[in-house]
Design an enzyme around this catalytic site. Structure first.
Site, PDB file in Angstrom:
ATOM      1  N   HIS A  39       0.954  -1.372   0.149  1.00 34.78           N
ATOM      2  CA  HIS A  39       0.078  -0.262   0.029  1.00 34.78           C
ATOM      3  C   HIS A  39       1.069   1.139  -0.154  1.00 34.78           C
ATOM      4  O   HIS A  39       0.673   2.207  -0.564  1.00 34.78           O
ATOM      5  CB  HIS A  39      -0.702  -0.011   1.290  1.00 34.78           C
ATOM      6  N   ARG A 190      -2.725 -11.125   3.952  1.00 35.25           N
ATOM      7  CA  ARG A 190      -3.124 -12.639   4.560  1.00 35.25           C
ATOM      8  C   ARG A 190      -1.978 -13.461   4.987  1.00 35.25           C
ATOM      9  O   ARG A 190      -1.842 -14.444   5.623  1.00 35.25           O
ATOM     10  CB  ARG A 190      -3.725 -13.400   3.162  1.00 35.25           C
TER      11      ARG A 190
END
Ligand code: PAF
Length: 286
Positions: A39, A190
């Site tokens: 990100h 994840r």
């Protein structure tokens, strides 16, 4: 200047209007928070190209199915603010669910049907409608000139691109390369759920993509043979369970009948222990 937080649609509009008034370029980085270096790379790319950068942090209930766990999706806004600020965001838009969906579920949804029947769409019915709907709303709220998405979620990227073209949205959708660990594992929220052995096994996704690239680059013309070259690696890894491995057309995500010279995308998804991981890579066939 430290990164500001906006909780309301009105506050984001006000901040962006003031940039647009003098002709400034607004960049938007839509996220669901729990920000990692992937990100941060999107925010940094936006920072390099835009006058004002807003990162949205919104865990969008619309894109979670019954089986997905919305309640346990990781959240840490304080930490996200630190990552966003360090990467260069001016504003973090972190609305409550009621701000985005005051009536509960919206009456209007966006569906990019042609691109979402297969691959991740087949495993998570309705997921991409939820993504397309919230991204359309974020574009309407923020009015960005440019919006940044990671190639890691390749199908999502294509869905957003298609939506922007089909609906004539005045936004440049900018694709940013996947950020990887040193051993090739694509960064993903994840990954924190991988045990040490699973973490090691998870590198098989990148290795399988490399095998697919090598087969296609070596002149293999049969898509099934390229798919099989990738699948072989994953099925050889005891901790991994293959979902799909396929060479596809990069824009339509369809499997070609035959590999002709041109650009293709390799898509892969596998469960490694509990987490289900996805990855992809481009290949240019000469
Ligand atoms: O990729 C994500 O984090 C989400 O799907 C997105 C694009 C922010 C929409 O909620």
């Amino acid at each position: 200047m430290s990164t500001q937080v906006a909780r309301t649609i009105a506050a984001v509009r006000e901040a962006h209007d003031s940039t647009r008034t003098w002709g400034g370029v607004v960049g938007l980085v839509p996220t669901m928070g729990y920000l990692h270096a992937g990100h941060a790379s999107l925010v940094a790319a936006a920072r390099a190209e835009c006058d004002h950068v807003t990162a949205s942090v919104f865990v969008n209930p619309l894109q979670f199915g019954q089986a997905d766990d919305l309640a346990t999706y990781p959240r840490d806004l304080e930490r996200d603010l630190g990552v966003a600020e360090e990467a260069g965001a001016d504003l973090v838009f972190a609305p409550a669910v009621e701000e985005m969906y005051p009536a509960g579920r919206p009456f209007t949804t966006v569906s990019v049907a042609e691109l979402t029947a297969g691959w991740e769409g087949a495993v998570r019915p309705g997921h991409f409608d939820g993504v397309a709907t919230v991204v359309a709303k974020l574009f309407a709220i923020a009015g960005p000139s440019r919006a940044y998405f990671g190639e890691k979620d390749y199908q999502q990227l294509q869905v957003v691109r298609r939506m922007a073209v089909d609906l004539d949205l005045p936004v440049d959708v900018v694709a940013c390369p996947t950020v990887r660990e040193g051993d090739g594992l694509a960064l993903s929220s994840r990954n924190v759920h991988l045990g040490p052995e699973e973490r090691r096994a998870a590198t098989v996704l990148r290795r399988a993509l490399d095998a697919g690239i090598a087969a296609a680059a070596a002149g293999e013309r049969d898509p099934a043979a390229v798919d099989a070259a990738m699948a072989r690696l994953v099925t050889g890894e005891p901790l991994a369970q293959l979902d799909y491995a396929a060479i596809v057309r990069p824009d339509t995500l369809e499997s070609p009948d035959r590999i002709e010279p041109g650009e293709y995308r390799l898509l892969i998804a596998a469960r490694v222990g509990k987490p289900r991981l996805i990855d992809n890579a481009g290949v240019l066939v000469g």
